[in-house]
Design a protein around this motif. Sequence first.
Motif, PDB file in Angstrom:
ATOM      1  N   THR A  48       0.838  -1.011  -0.134  1.00 53.11           N
ATOM      2  CA  THR A  48       0.016  -0.060  -0.090  1.00 53.11           C
ATOM      3  C   THR A  48       0.864   1.255  -0.100  1.00 53.11           C
ATOM      4  O   THR A  48       0.685   2.287  -0.665  1.00 53.11           O
ATOM      5  CB  THR A  48      -1.051   0.009   1.163  1.00 53.11           C
ATOM      6  N   GLU A  49       1.800   1.213   0.816  1.00 51.26           N
ATOM      7  CA  GLU A  49       2.846   2.346   0.928  1.00 51.26           C
ATOM      8  C   GLU A  49       3.493   2.979  -0.550  1.00 51.26           C
ATOM      9  O   GLU A  49       3.509   4.126  -0.710  1.00 51.26           O
ATOM     10  CB  GLU A  49       4.015   1.882   1.595  1.00 51.26           C
ATOM     11  N   LEU A  50       3.403   2.088  -1.595  1.00 50.54           N
ATOM     12  CA  LEU A  50       4.001   2.382  -2.909  1.00 50.54           C
ATOM     13  C   LEU A  50       3.165   3.355  -3.239  1.00 50.54           C
ATOM     14  O   LEU A  50       3.521   4.455  -3.911  1.00 50.54           O
ATOM     15  CB  LEU A  50       3.843   1.394  -3.714  1.00 50.54           C
ATOM     16  N   PHE A  51       1.744   3.239  -3.226  1.00 51.07           N
ATOM     17  CA  PHE A  51       0.836   4.309  -3.703  1.00 51.07           C
ATOM     18  C   PHE A  51       0.621   5.583  -2.968  1.00 51.07           C
ATOM     19  O   PHE A  51       0.317   6.550  -3.411  1.00 51.07           O
ATOM     20  CB  PHE A  51      -0.728   3.478  -4.245  1.00 51.07           C
ATOM     21  N   VAL A  52       0.663   5.222  -1.511  1.00 55.71           N
ATOM     22  CA  VAL A  52       0.610   6.514  -0.736  1.00 55.71           C
ATOM     23  C   VAL A  52       1.705   7.363  -1.089  1.00 55.71           C
ATOM     24  O   VAL A  52       1.615   8.885  -1.211  1.00 55.71           O
ATOM     25  CB  VAL A  52       0.567   5.986   0.686  1.00 55.71           C
ATOM     26  N   ARG A  53       2.810   6.789  -1.156  1.00 55.61           N
ATOM     27  CA  ARG A  53       4.013   7.695  -1.566  1.00 55.61           C
ATOM     28  C   ARG A  53       4.086   8.010  -2.845  1.00 55.61           C
ATOM     29  O   ARG A  53       4.315   9.265  -3.267  1.00 55.61           O
ATOM     30  CB  ARG A  53       5.422   6.849  -1.052  1.00 55.61           C
ATOM     31  N   GLY A  54       3.771   7.448  -3.726  1.00 56.42           N
ATOM     32  CA  GLY A  54       3.815   7.537  -5.143  1.00 56.42           C
ATOM     33  C   GLY A  54       2.795   8.347  -5.863  1.00 56.42           C
ATOM     34  O   GLY A  54       3.230   9.380  -6.297  1.00 56.42           O
ATOM     35  N   VAL A  55       1.441   8.057  -5.666  1.00 58.43           N
ATOM     36  CA  VAL A  55       0.363   8.876  -6.299  1.00 58.43           C
ATOM     37  C   VAL A  55       0.156  10.062  -5.199  1.00 58.43           C
ATOM     38  O   VAL A  55      -0.499  10.869  -5.628  1.00 58.43           O
ATOM     39  CB  VAL A  55      -0.923   7.814  -6.412  1.00 58.43           C
ATOM     40  N   ASP A  74      -0.835 -10.263   7.671  1.00 55.10           N
ATOM     41  CA  ASP A  74      -1.271  -8.881   8.156  1.00 55.10           C
ATOM     42  C   ASP A  74      -0.492  -7.802   7.721  1.00 55.10           C
ATOM     43  O   ASP A  74      -0.103  -6.745   8.262  1.00 55.10           O
ATOM     44  CB  ASP A  74      -1.205  -8.963   9.738  1.00 55.10           C
ATOM     45  N   ARG A  75      -0.091  -8.105   6.566  1.00 57.04           N
ATOM     46  CA  ARG A  75       0.591  -6.862   5.508  1.00 57.04           C
ATOM     47  C   ARG A  75      -0.378  -6.176   4.798  1.00 57.04           C
ATOM     48  O   ARG A  75      -1.165  -6.814   4.193  1.00 57.04           O
ATOM     49  CB  ARG A  75       1.619  -7.288   4.690  1.00 57.04           C
ATOM     50  N   SER A  76      -0.417  -4.638   4.714  1.00 59.42           N
ATOM     51  CA  SER A  76      -1.075  -3.977   4.170  1.00 59.42           C
ATOM     52  C   SER A  76      -0.963  -3.948   2.647  1.00 59.42           C
ATOM     53  O   SER A  76       0.243  -3.333   2.034  1.00 59.42           O
ATOM     54  CB  SER A  76      -1.540  -2.622   4.417  1.00 59.42           C
ATOM     55  N   VAL A  77      -1.780  -4.466   1.742  1.00 57.81           N
ATOM     56  CA  VAL A  77      -1.692  -4.449   0.079  1.00 57.81           C
ATOM     57  C   VAL A  77      -2.739  -3.920  -0.704  1.00 57.81           C
ATOM     58  O   VAL A  77      -3.685  -3.953  -0.165  1.00 57.81           O
ATOM     59  CB  VAL A  77      -1.358  -5.971  -0.363  1.00 57.81           C
ATOM     60  N   SER A  86       4.091   1.484  -9.999  1.00 55.46           N
ATOM     61  CA  SER A  86       4.623   0.148 -10.020  1.00 55.46           C
ATOM     62  C   SER A  86       5.802  -0.049 -10.824  1.00 55.46           C
ATOM     63  O   SER A  86       6.812  -0.837 -10.523  1.00 55.46           O
ATOM     64  CB  SER A  86       3.442  -0.929 -10.578  1.00 55.46           C
ATOM     65  N   VAL A  87       5.623   0.361 -12.103  1.00 59.52           N
ATOM     66  CA  VAL A  87       6.749   0.630 -12.918  1.00 59.52           C
ATOM     67  C   VAL A  87       8.142   1.363 -12.334  1.00 59.52           C
ATOM     68  O   VAL A  87       9.056   0.787 -12.552  1.00 59.52           O
ATOM     69  CB  VAL A  87       6.597   1.137 -14.490  1.00 59.52           C
ATOM     70  N   VAL A  88       7.875   2.209 -11.792  1.00 59.26           N
ATOM     71  CA  VAL A  88       8.906   2.875 -11.088  1.00 59.26           C
ATOM     72  C   VAL A  88       9.539   1.925 -10.052  1.00 59.26           C
ATOM     73  O   VAL A  88      10.774   1.955  -9.892  1.00 59.26           O
ATOM     74  CB  VAL A  88       8.523   4.228 -10.472  1.00 59.26           C
ATOM     75  N   ARG A  89       8.746   1.523  -9.256  1.00 57.50           N
ATOM     76  CA  ARG A  89       9.308   0.512  -8.115  1.00 57.50           C
ATOM     77  C   ARG A  89       9.977  -0.509  -8.709  1.00 57.50           C
ATOM     78  O   ARG A  89      11.147  -0.982  -8.629  1.00 57.50           O
ATOM     79  CB  ARG A  89       7.831  -0.061  -7.421  1.00 57.50           C
ATOM     80  N   VAL A 292      10.918   9.188  -9.298  1.00 57.88           N
ATOM     81  CA  VAL A 292      12.063   8.166  -9.009  1.00 57.88           C
ATOM     82  C   VAL A 292      12.852   8.175  -7.857  1.00 57.88           C
ATOM     83  O   VAL A 292      12.667   7.472  -7.038  1.00 57.88           O
ATOM     84  CB  VAL A 292      12.988   8.112 -10.500  1.00 57.88           C
ATOM     85  N   SER A 293      13.173   9.466  -7.588  1.00 60.65           N
ATOM     86  CA  SER A 293      13.738   9.762  -6.273  1.00 60.65           C
ATOM     87  C   SER A 293      12.881   9.797  -5.124  1.00 60.65           C
ATOM     88  O   SER A 293      13.354   9.241  -4.017  1.00 60.65           O
ATOM     89  CB  SER A 293      14.523  10.974  -6.426  1.00 60.65           C
ATOM     90  N   GLU A 294      11.753   9.999  -5.275  1.00 58.00           N
ATOM     91  CA  GLU A 294      10.933  10.026  -4.133  1.00 58.00           C
ATOM     92  C   GLU A 294      10.643   8.644  -3.605  1.00 58.00           C
ATOM     93  O   GLU A 294      10.260   8.449  -2.666  1.00 58.00           O
ATOM     94  CB  GLU A 294       9.472  10.734  -4.340  1.00 58.00           C
ATOM     95  N   LEU A 295      10.773   7.823  -4.637  1.00 54.62           N
ATOM     96  CA  LEU A 295      10.499   6.139  -4.369  1.00 54.62           C
ATOM     97  C   LEU A 295      11.780   5.544  -4.239  1.00 54.62           C
ATOM     98  O   LEU A 295      11.953   4.183  -4.218  1.00 54.62           O
ATOM     99  CB  LEU A 295       9.557   5.527  -5.491  1.00 54.62           C
ATOM    100  N   GLY A 296      12.851   6.347  -3.838  1.00 56.49           N
ATOM    101  CA  GLY A 296      14.143   5.941  -3.404  1.00 56.49           C
ATOM    102  C   GLY A 296      15.241   5.462  -4.573  1.00 56.49           C
ATOM    103  O   GLY A 296      16.188   4.796  -4.039  1.00 56.49           O
TER     104      GLY A 296
END
Length: 420
Positions: A48-55, A74-77, A86-89, A292-296
């Motif tokens: 979930t964190e990918l979209f919270v940070r990405g979008v 119990d992982r948030s997906v 997703s592609v940036v990840r 890209v840099s915001e996602l590490g």
Amino acid sequence: MEKITAVKGMQDIFQPEVRLWQHIEALIRSEMETFAYREIRTPVLEKTELFVRGVGGGTDIVKKEMYTFSDKGDRSVTMRPEGTASVVRAVNEHGLLNAGEPVSKYYYIGPMFRYERPQKGRLRQFHQFGVECFGSDSPFVDAEVIQILYNILTKLKLSDISVKLNSIGCPECRPVFRQNAEKYFGAVKDKLCVECNERINTNPLRIYDCKTPSCKENITGAPVILDHLCEGCSQHFESVKRALAQIGVPFVIDARLVRGLDYYTRTAFEVTSKHLGAQDALGGGGRYDDLVSELGGQKTPAIGFGMGIERVVIAVKTQNIDLGLGSGLRAYVVPLSRNEAEYAFKLLDILRKADISAQMAVSEKKTGVHFKDAEKAGADFAVIIGEDEIKNGTLTVKDLRKRSQQSVSEAELAAYIKNN
Ligand code: HAM
């Protein structure tokens, strides 16, 4: 027992529409070869964190529309609401980004999920074709990406489409714009909706996208970011416009165009159709030089777009565009009685070995009913085999489109069908 139906906002796609989808997908793949983009396939489920940070945590997508749940560990997906994050990840995770050239160019076709209120052209599961190009901030890349979307839509013979173009600047231009926007919207804040009141200080650009009538009224006259671009963004925008003109992609400037995702910088664009009603964007995208840099990852300029395939299908159908698709079935082989069935089966095999799409009638029926079945199956030809045909070594081939008939020898049958 009660029938089980599909989940609200999710649709089955079947013939003849599937053929149109396949045509669109084939066109996309061929266009992607021409533009030297390579396919990437990423999972439907992400952290979930990918979209919270990405979008962006403040966007409607993240706040209201995501299919998010805890898995058994119990992982948030989250089921991806879009493809870019997703592609940036993926490219970050697998070290696929070059520093500079050659630029890395990816495309994808696949389902996305947004818990929106379903209506025409707006689904909860929909499909996007998207491209993402990493490693260059050249305006030629912006023009190329916009051209891809334009080419695909025009190759589908869609008319009344409009390419809307804007620049939403960069972190350098935004502070002055923000000050002016805060001042303007602050003065009319009583007329803005609750959400836009919050946006005044957090993200005023989003106000331009609000659909509430009173907000829409008050956006006319508001300052626009296009008038606040820094020298670099301004020159970049001018160059994108020149490059588009050079390759014959028509566009209109829409200074109020903003996008529903937070990652954009500089070029923002959308292609709309007059034939779609309220959900009129066939596709949209823009530059995202900081994502890209915001996602590490390393700081890498990038640009892309997403095209909604369901919306393109609606536009093609509404405009009654004939793409000459047919059913794909060329021959319907009809043995007139059980005695001819084995011979018919051999003939069916001959046709298929010649790569001709063929089907055989397997039950005994009146000849007229067989013809109706052949038409229903969408066949171009019915190949009739009766006692006489076997005796004479010739087959009766009925052209179901021209409503004509011809005697053809077994040896010539495949060539005859291929050439007609
Ligand atoms: P987006 O504007 O949110 O951008 O979506 C792109 C396209 O997907 C829309 O123009 C529309 O055609 C289609 N679409 C969106 N939501 C729905 C829905 N609920 N039902 C049917 N179709 C829909 C993005 O998703 C960005 N990732 C685009 C991008 C790629 N920007 C840079 N790279």
